[in-house]
Structure formats: C-alpha cells, structure tokens
Design an enzyme around this catalytic site. Structure first.
Site, mmCIF file in Angstrom:
data_model
loop_
_atom_site.group_PDB
_atom_site.id
_atom_site.type_symbol
_atom_site.label_atom_id
_atom_site.label_comp_id
_atom_site.label_asym_id
_atom_site.label_seq_id
_atom_site.Cartn_x
_atom_site.Cartn_y
_atom_site.Cartn_z
ATOM 1 N N LYS A 207 10.628 -1.109 -2.453
ATOM 2 C CA LYS A 207 10.329 0.062 -3.275
ATOM 3 C C LYS A 207 9.742 1.237 -2.509
ATOM 4 O O LYS A 207 8.890 1.054 -1.647
ATOM 5 C CB LYS A 207 9.314 -0.332 -4.350
ATOM 6 C CG LYS A 207 9.881 -1.244 -5.388
ATOM 7 C CD LYS A 207 8.817 -1.432 -6.428
ATOM 8 C CE LYS A 207 9.281 -2.302 -7.572
ATOM 9 N NZ LYS A 207 8.121 -2.702 -8.370
ATOM 10 N N GLY A 356 3.579 -9.004 7.016
ATOM 11 C CA GLY A 356 4.449 -9.235 5.871
ATOM 12 C C GLY A 356 5.817 -9.782 6.251
ATOM 13 O O GLY A 356 5.948 -10.560 7.192
ATOM 14 N N GLY A 379 -1.126 -6.584 4.120
ATOM 15 C CA GLY A 379 -1.759 -5.550 3.293
ATOM 16 C C GLY A 379 -2.663 -4.647 4.115
ATOM 17 O O GLY A 379 -2.648 -3.426 3.977
HETATM 18 P P1 AMP Z 1 8.441 -5.255 0.681
HETATM 19 O O1 AMP Z 1 7.520 -6.346 0.248
HETATM 20 O O2 AMP Z 1 8.265 -3.979 -0.025
HETATM 21 O O3 AMP Z 1 8.483 -5.106 2.185
HETATM 22 O O4 AMP Z 1 9.878 -5.713 0.223
HETATM 23 C C1 AMP Z 1 10.492 -6.851 0.720
HETATM 24 C C2 AMP Z 1 11.568 -7.246 -0.222
HETATM 25 O O5 AMP Z 1 12.488 -6.191 -0.366
HETATM 26 C C3 AMP Z 1 12.346 -8.430 0.290
HETATM 27 O O6 AMP Z 1 12.106 -9.530 -0.562
HETATM 28 C C4 AMP Z 1 13.786 -7.969 0.210
HETATM 29 O O7 AMP Z 1 14.643 -8.932 -0.338
HETATM 30 C C5 AMP Z 1 13.703 -6.772 -0.702
HETATM 31 N N1 AMP Z 1 14.818 -5.817 -0.473
HETATM 32 C C6 AMP Z 1 15.143 -5.229 0.676
HETATM 33 N N2 AMP Z 1 16.258 -4.484 0.523
HETATM 34 C C7 AMP Z 1 16.645 -4.604 -0.756
HETATM 35 C C8 AMP Z 1 17.709 -4.092 -1.513
HETATM 36 N N3 AMP Z 1 18.631 -3.308 -0.968
HETATM 37 N N4 AMP Z 1 17.797 -4.428 -2.829
HETATM 38 C C9 AMP Z 1 16.860 -5.246 -3.375
HETATM 39 N N5 AMP Z 1 15.824 -5.773 -2.708
HETATM 40 C C10 AMP Z 1 15.709 -5.465 -1.408
#
Ligand code: AMP
Length: 399
Positions: A207, A356, A379
């Site tokens: 996100k 992470g 975090g």
């Molecule tokens: P974050 O914790 O914000 O670093 O997000 C990590 C998560 O983002 C992982 O579980 C990925 O599977 C997800 N992610 C990465 N790219 C995409 C995408 N194009 N669509 C959906 N989820 C995604």
C-alpha cells in the site's frame, strides 16, 4: 551518534537491566529461528565479561488474555539462551514481586537472570490493562528500581514507547544503547541520513498509505526513488492509466499525483506488469502500464526489471523496503528476486534493507552476507526511514 553507548558505561558489579528482543518465532514451544537470541549475544557477553549482574527483559508476541500467557512464556527462551551463551540463566516466572526481587539481589557478578514476558503486564485478572504496552508510569518506575543501569538493545521495539524501554529509561540514573541498537542506528544513519550519492531508494509492498512517510522523507534525500509492488498501481492510476483489478487506493490518487509532480523525475515507476485474472499463483500474462480490465497486476514485468537494474547501476547507496510483487507466490516473485539480486551484486555500494518482507526475502535467497546491513526491526527501521524519532532511543541519555 549522540546517545551513550555500552562501551561508555562502567558496568562492573552493577545491576544492569537490559531490554532485549527475544520475540522469536515459536512452534509448539520450540524456537524455529533463534536469530534474535544470537543478535543479543554481543551485549550479553560484554556484560558477563565486565562482571555486571545481568537482568534481561523482553516481550514475546502479544498478550490479550490470561490463556495467552500459558503459550507465551519466556521459559523456553531461557533454555535456548543458556545454550547460546554457555552459562546458566536464572529464569524467574514473574514480572514483579518478592521472588523476582530476591533472585536479583542474590545475583553474583557475571550472572544472568531473565524475567517473564514483559507483556504479561498487559493483562491482569483477565482484564486488558496494557501496563507494558501503554507505558504505565508505575511499572516503568518499578522495573527501573530493580537495577542501577539500563541498556536498550531491543531495536525491534525502539519505535514504541513501552514501560520496558521508555518507562525504565526515564526512571533510572544511567542508560545507554546496546551493541545491536548502536549498530542499527549507525547503519541507518549512514544509509539514510548521510548517504553517499547516487542514493537510490527502492520502495515496494502492498500500500501507498503504509509508505507515504518513507516516500516523503526520501524525496529530500535520495537521487531516485524506484516504486514497485502493489502501490505502483495507485501511481499508474494517478497518471491516468487503466489498472484493471489491481490494488488501488482511490483516496491516495491525488497524493500520488502530488508526489509525481514534486519528485521532478526522481520517482521511477514500473513500465510493465505481470498479471493474473485472480489473486492466484498461476502463470502470468504480461501488459504495459495499461492493464486489461479483467486482470490484476501482481508483479513487475521483465522490462521493469531491466529498467530498475539499469537505474541501480553506479548507485553508491541503496535502501530497499518492500517487495516488488506478491513474492509469496512462485509465479510472482521474479521482480523481488531480481531486484534483491541486483542490489546484492552492486560493487562498492552501501546497501541497506529495512527489515520486514524484503529482509526475509534476501535471507531466504541466500544474500544475507552480500548486503551491508539488513535491519532486524521492520517497524523501527521503517519509522527511521520516515525521519521519525524512535522513542526507545530518544529516551536514552545523551553522551
Ligand atoms: P508491505 O508489508 O507493505 O511491505 O507489503 C508486503 C505485501 O505486499 C506482501 O505480502 C506482498 O504479497 C504484497 N504485494 C506486493 N505487491 C503486490 C501486488 N501487486 N498486489 C497485491 N499485493 C502485493
């Protein structure tokens, strides 16, 4: 660094309270990854060698009910620590009280004691009181009264103001950071605050809303910001592209537009996408930045990989946070793997991973040794990259 460090404190014969991060993964009472225990050893061994009386505090997971307590005891960690450090560890199954106090008072120089999970203080008689997690002033004061010196060596919780870090620091005469926290801070400072240029940041993950602070802060420091992962599609939408069923944060489109304008060409977006008709691990179809209506983008495509590799060439500093796609799926991990490999293989660059998922990916792929630093705190390093003050560090005495 302006905070006092462990080497600057005389610990001999003193009762030294140490906040460590023993929040290790447990399966049926068995530790499945002891990295965090290993990471705390330099500080613990230094204290043993210098004849401190060592009192360790750590949380393990979250405690929401009395039942949680039976599954989240630090008892198995005391046994693992004993093996790792090669000496007896006194485990006291309490976070306060007469038994704990007398065990501390009978500690000899160089001996180690571990308290029960600090988050047991979050639930009292089945009521959620969050004494530890909300930094109850009496609890911090009480724990501080058990020792002479406080060492914060838990980077993973440095972005939180809890009783076992901020609470103790504020109520004790002398405090410092441990070797693990010191190293994390030095590496993050070098990677984010005093980067050698060109400085390329790579931001991914699900996100935009989770990474707004990072983009904002790094726009002023980095020469380029490469954006991948689910958040890239909100940027595509901001540019007027069709993104099919991809992840979209409609309320962040205007912000993405603002960043693109402010970035003045610094933001590098993917130029193609690996797609599926559903959120499933199937062979991908590929598109450019305009996606067909019936697909969702789950990874960057091969042209983006090539572009990102080109943008990384010659970088002197690289900071990476967040995967380029749904790397948990075999068919959609190529982008993340390629980016990880490209950063790992850069010559003469300071390379930093902010914990992470990206840290887990790099370690899993066998690149652990090829990065200058992989942060142990997802975090905390994210908040550092956002330019925020980490309360657990801030509360420590200055030099
Ligand atoms: P974050 O914790 O914000 O670093 O997000 C990590 C998560 O983002 C992982 O579980 C990925 O599977 C997800 N992610 C990465 N790219 C995409 C995408 N194009 N669509 C959906 N989820 C995604």
């Amino acid at each position: 660094m302006n905070k006092k460090t462990l080497n600057e404190v005389n610990v001999s014969g003193k009762k030294v309270l140490v906040r460590v991060d023993f929040n290790v993964p447990l399966k049926d009472g068995v530790i499945t990854d002891d990295n965090r225990i290993q990471a705390a050893l330099p500080t613990i061994k230094h204290l043993v060698k210098n004849k401190a009386k060592i009192i360790l505090l750590s949380h393990l997971s979250r405690i929401k009910t009395e039942e949680d307590k039976s599954k989240k005891s630090l008892a198995p960690i005391a046994i693992a620590l004993e093996k790792a450090v090669g000496q007896k560890v006194v485990f006291v199954a309490a976070t306060r009280g007469a038994e704990l106090e007398s065990a501390i008072n009978t500690l000899k120089d160089g001996e180690i004691l571990l308290l029960e999970n600090t988050r047991f203080e979050d639930v009292k008689n089945n009521e959620v009181v969050k004494a530890e997690s909300k930094n109850d002033p009496d609890l911090g004061k009480y724990w501080a009264s058990l020792g002479d010196i406080f060492v914060n060596d838990a980077f993973g919780t440095a972005h939180r103001a809890h009783a076992s870090n901020v609470g103790i620091s504020k109520n004790i005469k002398e405090s410092c950071v441990g070797f693990l926290v010191q190293k994390e801070l030095e590496m993050l400072a070098q990677g984010v605050d005093k980067p050698a240029h060109p400085f390329v940041a790579i931001i991914g993950g699900a996100k935009v809303s989770d990474k707004i602070g990072v983009i904002d802060n790094l726009l002023t420091k980095a020469d380029k910001i490469i954006i991948g992962g689910g958040m890239a599609y909100t940027f595509f939408a901001a540019q007027g592209h069709k993104i099919g069923k991809s992840l979209l944060e409609a309320d962040k489109i205007d912000l993405a537009k603002e960043y693109l304008q402010k970035a003045n060409g610094k933001i590098i977006l993917p130029i193609d996408s690996a797609n599926a008709t559903e959120f499933k691990d199937v062979a991908p179809s590929f598109s450019g930045v305009d996606l067909p209506d019936d697909v969702m983008g789950l990874d960057i495509g091969p042209k983006s990989i090539e572009l990102f590799q080109k943008e990384l060439l010659g970088a002197k500093t690289v900071a990476w946070n967040g995967p380029m796609g749904v790397f948990e799926m075999e068919n959609f991990k190529k982008g993340t793997v390629a980016v990880c490999e490209s950063i790992a293989n850069l010559k003469d660059a300071f390379t930093l991973i902010g914990g992470g998922d990206s840290a887990a990916a790099a370690i899993q792929l066998g690149f652990k040794e090829k990065f200058t630093h992989i942060s142990t705190g997802g975090g905390a390093s994210l908040e550092y990259m956002e330019g925020k003050v980490l309360p657990g560090v801030e509360a420590i005495q200055n030099k």
